[in-house]
Design a protein around this motif. Sequence first.
Motif, mmCIF file in Angstrom:
data_model
loop_
_atom_site.group_PDB
_atom_site.id
_atom_site.type_symbol
_atom_site.label_atom_id
_atom_site.label_comp_id
_atom_site.label_asym_id
_atom_site.label_seq_id
_atom_site.Cartn_x
_atom_site.Cartn_y
_atom_site.Cartn_z
ATOM 1 N N TYR A 295 -6.437 1.603 -8.321
ATOM 2 C CA TYR A 295 -7.703 0.913 -8.049
ATOM 3 C C TYR A 295 -8.889 1.871 -7.923
ATOM 4 O O TYR A 295 -8.825 2.887 -7.227
ATOM 5 C CB TYR A 295 -7.602 0.096 -6.757
ATOM 6 C CG TYR A 295 -6.467 -0.897 -6.769
ATOM 7 C CD1 TYR A 295 -6.353 -1.815 -7.813
ATOM 8 C CD2 TYR A 295 -5.519 -0.909 -5.755
ATOM 9 C CE1 TYR A 295 -5.303 -2.718 -7.844
ATOM 10 C CE2 TYR A 295 -4.470 -1.818 -5.770
ATOM 11 C CZ TYR A 295 -4.362 -2.723 -6.821
ATOM 12 O OH TYR A 295 -3.347 -3.611 -6.855
ATOM 13 N N SER B 271 0.885 -5.720 -12.327
ATOM 14 C CA SER B 271 -0.217 -5.316 -11.465
ATOM 15 C C SER B 271 -1.199 -4.506 -12.307
ATOM 16 O O SER B 271 -0.800 -3.775 -13.210
ATOM 17 C CB SER B 271 0.362 -4.485 -10.312
ATOM 18 O OG SER B 271 -0.632 -4.160 -9.389
ATOM 19 N N ASN C 181 5.121 -6.392 -9.250
ATOM 20 C CA ASN C 181 3.892 -5.631 -9.019
ATOM 21 C C ASN C 181 3.931 -4.248 -9.663
ATOM 22 O O ASN C 181 3.404 -3.288 -9.120
ATOM 23 C CB ASN C 181 3.623 -5.446 -7.512
ATOM 24 C CG ASN C 181 3.435 -6.775 -6.815
ATOM 25 O OD1 ASN C 181 2.845 -7.697 -7.375
ATOM 26 N ND2 ASN C 181 3.952 -6.887 -5.609
ATOM 27 N N GLU D 296 -0.663 -5.237 -2.949
ATOM 28 C CA GLU D 296 -1.998 -4.643 -3.020
ATOM 29 C C GLU D 296 -2.368 -4.003 -1.680
ATOM 30 O O GLU D 296 -2.917 -2.904 -1.632
ATOM 31 C CB GLU D 296 -3.018 -5.721 -3.419
ATOM 32 C CG GLU D 296 -4.307 -5.112 -3.928
ATOM 33 C CD GLU D 296 -5.293 -6.150 -4.460
ATOM 34 O OE1 GLU D 296 -4.881 -7.318 -4.641
ATOM 35 O OE2 GLU D 296 -6.443 -5.786 -4.687
#
Lengths: 283, 631
Positions: free
Chosen positions: B540, B593, B587, B508
């Motif tokens: 995001y 993710s 991820n 992240e």
Amino acid sequence: MREVMAEAENPVMLYSIGKDSSVMLHLAMKAFYPSKPPFPLLHVDTTWKFREMIEFRDRRAAELGVDLIVHINQEGVSEGVGPFSHGSAVHTDIMKTQSLKQALDKYKFDAAFGGARRDEEKSRAKERIFSFRNPQHRWDPKNQRPELWHLYNGRVRAGESMRVFPLSNWTDLDIWQYIYQENIPIVPLYYAQSRPVVERDGMLIMVDDDRIPLEAGEVPEEKVVRFRTLGCYPLTGAIESRADNLATIIEEMLVARTSEREGRAIDKDGSASMEKKKQEGYF
Amino acid sequence: MNSTGSPADIEGYLEDQASKTTLRFLTCGSVDDGKSTLIGRLLYDSKLIFEDQLAALEADSRRQGTQGGEIDLALLVDGLAAEREQGITIDVAYRFFATDKRKFVVADTPGHEQYTRNMATGASNAEAAIILIDARKGVLTQTRRHSYIVSLFGIKEVVLAINKMDLVDYDEKVFARIVDEYRHFAAGLGLTITNIPMSALNGANVMGGSDLMPWYDGPSLLEWLETVDVSGGLDEDPFRMPVQWVNRPNLDFRGFSGTIASGRVEPGLEVQLLPSGARSRVARVVTFDGDLPTAGPGEAVTIVLEDEVDASRGEVICAADDPIDTSDQLAVHILWMDEHELYPGRQYYLKTATKTVPCVVTELKHKINVNTMEHQPARRLELNEVGVGNLSLSDRVAFTRYGNNRELGSFILMDRQSFATVGVGLFDFSLRRAENVVWQALTVDKFSRSEIKHQKPCVIWLTGLSGSGKSTIANVLENRLHDLHRHTYVLDGDNVRHGLNRDLGFTEADRVENIRRVGETAKLMVDAGLITIVSFISPYVTERRMVRDLLEDGEFIEVFVDTPLEICEQRDPKGLYRKARAGEIKNFTGIGSEYQAPENPEYVLSTVDQTAEESAEQLLKFLADRDIVQR
């Protein structure tokens, strides 16, 4: 209060007419002076308040020149909801908790001042001064915003809101002391005077109007009483007292050995009951 | 309490009350140190427990108490239902009591490491602290943690309450050993320490002295609380008042309302407003109860200035001869309070005093182990971790080092989506580069560069899952724009990772940094006048918003390439989904993710039933409608 004014789009002050509300309103008059408090007062009227409370409410709003919104849950009225017919729990839920949510939704208030104090009750001791509510008006005690210093976070998204308790850190004695010091008007019901009462479940209930069902042969008795806390008259117990001015009320308080909320019937349904009511949106 | 009762007595009593000072203090200790019992004891012995509460307490003690039917004072204090069941205090609870000398506000906070944030909350407004120690156990890791947090949050006056002396036979040697050990450890923390041996259970050395420990001749806890000096000298500091609210009831009155943070103000004082820099003189100090000749720290007033100064909320009015510092680059301590970690590069809102500005943690230097105070390298901060780093603010703020003033030296960080408070911090100092690095103003600007290209520069930001078709669409779109003689450039996720972002992985933290660099690059290209097409998964919301904020209004065009995960997985052009499902790639967006879909993108492309050419054509039409390209 100024922080709320600066950060909220549409704030309101919940005005319950009690002594704490009187203090809160007085503080608002001070905080914004020479401006008037730049938000309306909202009274959620259950239609069972003492008549003297309603007279006091209307008189004070006019004297101070502030806007007053009175909201009554009309659905509850048309269904005839009341404390005698439905019991205190249902009455309080429909005419107070649900009614408050209706009013907040109707006017789309994103911040509402309340007069609750942390010393009143254990679950309130942990509530923030700026208390976040989700769009369903629920309080989540496990997920509160950290509140450090005097840095209050009043930002919310659409539909969410804040309940703000400026008197959080005041004690009952602080309230009375301040009323005395600042000469703040309060409802005369706080002062002892001869009033017609009947005894119900160990509580002295004032016969404020003829909606109270008297049992066969039951005759209201005149007693010199006063109230330590005000709410719906059928749910609010009077105490026998001769204290008819502020000094004697404070003196009586200092020797009192019974705490304030005992006069309220709704706290007695289980010791964690207030916390539950709060999570559901009750103040 | 007395009941003599003539109004004159009551008036005297009320005057005494009004002149009492209030002490706010923090209690810290663990479940087993007897903290709740101690507070219960203070409330009980100061007669603040009413009869009905006492009756409930007796009933509760029989049902859940740990004192074998005796009154369990701890039950008075433990508030929420869930806590009672678990037997631990979860949050911060505030209690109130008073003696003839002072009023007290107790912040009762839990002591476990996972509640560091709660303790910090209690400490932030406390002037003194009681650190509890179990005499049988001595100085523990938690004692160190509590002491560090107390010190970090600026509390100077501390009682080391060595409790449960009844369980060590009131032995002076035990007490002396613990005192010695603690003194050694706390030497560098800058605390003034008073050591008191006590038993909260039976009240020894809590309210008054005790025959049980004749060897101790210091104050009891209450004596200490009643007399400790915490005035802090704010009165003598230079005048500062953050403007909360501009008070304008009518055209004839304009005042600045706020609460004084330090110093004194009176009419005639020369003041400066910062960060704006405007200067004036105080004309009036207005309150509901009339104008004041002078006002000091903690007073809420409205200041009227002699000149028409255009100031707004967030400015700090201060003494002109000793103004407050301002900066937009600051070295800070941060305590992280959220389940989602803090990553350098991610944007938050910062609120300090009455000002709120977007900010970025530009660098995390280290985190501090709250148990040992060791510095450890850190690339992120987790819940309850304390770190030291640098902040870059989008606007200058007035600030003070936390050690000088809590109100002007503290800040909170808010999440940009939910507005939740996710962290808190303390200002340490301004970084020099804010003052020395001046933005080089260039004569040829964005406008002139784009004008000779006959276009409006912008960023067309394609976001979506891997395999959604972003790169293909970007390629077709650039071709079409090129045919129209537009000046373009494509920044492609995979390609950029081969160069500029070669050092970044897929955690992240790295994803945040990846987008930050691409955002800055895109911004340079817009400045160069180019129509910039970015093809990045950019999962995001926060980072996409960060890029949007880097650019001017209308320059950021967020295009959501809305292809469902199942379809992307079926297409799997690079075989990545297969590898991710097989556990070979960690991820991976959509599998290991999260992908956060845009809430309000400028345009949504549904690629399920159309070709990349059709998608590019739709975008081209959209750009033409926005006057970005003429067709």
